[in-house]
Design a protein around this motif. Structure first.
Motif, PDB file in Angstrom:
ATOM      1  N   PHE A  70       4.158  15.900   5.793  1.00  0.00           N
ATOM      2  CA  PHE A  70       2.713  15.945   5.983  1.00  0.00           C
ATOM      3  C   PHE A  70       2.205  17.378   6.125  1.00  0.00           C
ATOM      4  O   PHE A  70       1.130  17.700   5.631  1.00  0.00           O
ATOM      5  N   ARG A  74      -0.586  18.996   3.636  1.00  0.00           N
ATOM      6  CA  ARG A  74      -1.771  19.729   4.115  1.00  0.00           C
ATOM      7  C   ARG A  74      -1.818  21.144   3.535  1.00  0.00           C
ATOM      8  O   ARG A  74      -2.897  21.643   3.207  1.00  0.00           O
ATOM      9  N   ILE A  80      -5.595  14.506   4.626  1.00  0.00           N
ATOM     10  CA  ILE A  80      -5.124  13.190   5.068  1.00  0.00           C
ATOM     11  C   ILE A  80      -6.170  12.622   6.020  1.00  0.00           C
ATOM     12  O   ILE A  80      -6.598  13.300   6.957  1.00  0.00           O
ATOM     13  N   SER A  83      -4.626   5.991   8.715  1.00  0.00           N
ATOM     14  CA  SER A  83      -3.515   5.122   8.333  1.00  0.00           C
ATOM     15  C   SER A  83      -3.701   3.734   8.919  1.00  0.00           C
ATOM     16  O   SER A  83      -4.397   3.565   9.913  1.00  0.00           O
ATOM     17  N   TYR A 115      -0.707   5.443   4.543  1.00  0.00           N
ATOM     18  CA  TYR A 115      -1.546   6.608   4.816  1.00  0.00           C
ATOM     19  C   TYR A 115      -2.522   6.810   3.668  1.00  0.00           C
ATOM     20  O   TYR A 115      -2.171   6.647   2.499  1.00  0.00           O
ATOM     21  N   TYR A 116      -3.738   7.204   4.044  1.00  0.00           N
ATOM     22  CA  TYR A 116      -4.837   7.368   3.094  1.00  0.00           C
ATOM     23  C   TYR A 116      -5.392   8.784   3.153  1.00  0.00           C
ATOM     24  O   TYR A 116      -5.374   9.431   4.205  1.00  0.00           O
ATOM     25  N   LEU A 117      -5.918   9.237   2.024  1.00  0.00           N
ATOM     26  CA  LEU A 117      -6.660  10.487   1.985  1.00  0.00           C
ATOM     27  C   LEU A 117      -8.035  10.247   2.599  1.00  0.00           C
ATOM     28  O   LEU A 117      -8.439   9.092   2.800  1.00  0.00           O
ATOM     29  N   ASP A 124       0.746   7.237   0.600  1.00  0.00           N
ATOM     30  CA  ASP A 124       2.082   7.133   1.188  1.00  0.00           C
ATOM     31  C   ASP A 124       2.211   5.789   1.875  1.00  0.00           C
ATOM     32  O   ASP A 124       1.310   5.363   2.602  1.00  0.00           O
TER      33      ASP A 124
END
Length: 143
Positions: A70, A74, A80, A83, A115-117, A124
């Motif tokens: 992560f 970044r 990010i 989640s 996991y989301y943007l 992910d």
């Protein structure tokens, strides 16, 4: 104050597994599959299996995976957002137990996370299985 490290068990670029379609909302050509053991202060913390969309994370190698993926994401300028987490208590399979150095059928907490943007795009999906003797959690909340 703690030292986090990882031992990479495998890292490869693969076609998206069919069971990942529901997490990534459709057709994704390739993902990075990363399997690793995470250590906290040289003690086994967890077994982690992650799938990263190559359209978002175009490059991963073992050196990156030994650290924080992560932090690397970044550094690429990728934001990010949030989640979804699903927690389950399981009994370890023979394979999981061997990797975590625990007896087969020992209890374990698993957390499946997507996991989301900040845009809302999933990038992910991970399943983390925690060592019941070495993992401790703190959750702060308001009422």
């Amino acid at each position: 104050k703690h030292k986090m490290t990882a031992k990479v068990l495998s890292l490869k670029k693969i076609a998206q597994p069919k069971d990942m379609i529901k997490y990534f909302n459709g057709d994704v050509k390739e993902v990075y599959e990363v399997k690793r053991i995470r250590y906290l202060d040289d003690q086994i913390l967890c077994l982690e299996e992650s799938y990263f969309k190559t359209s978002v994370v175009p490059f991963l190698n073992e050196q990156i995976a030994q650290g924080s993926i992560f932090n690397y994401v970044r550094e690429l300028g990728i934001a990010i957002g949030f989640s979804d987490k699903y927690l389950n208590v399981i009994e370890l399979s023979k394979k999981e137990a061997k990797l975590l150095e625990l007896p087969e059928k020992a209890p374990a907490l698993t957390i499946e996370e997507t996991y989301y943007l900040t845009s809302g795009e999933a990038f992910d999906h991970s399943k983390t299985t925690y060592h019941f003797k070495n993992a401790k959690f703190f959750i702060q909340s308001t009422t």
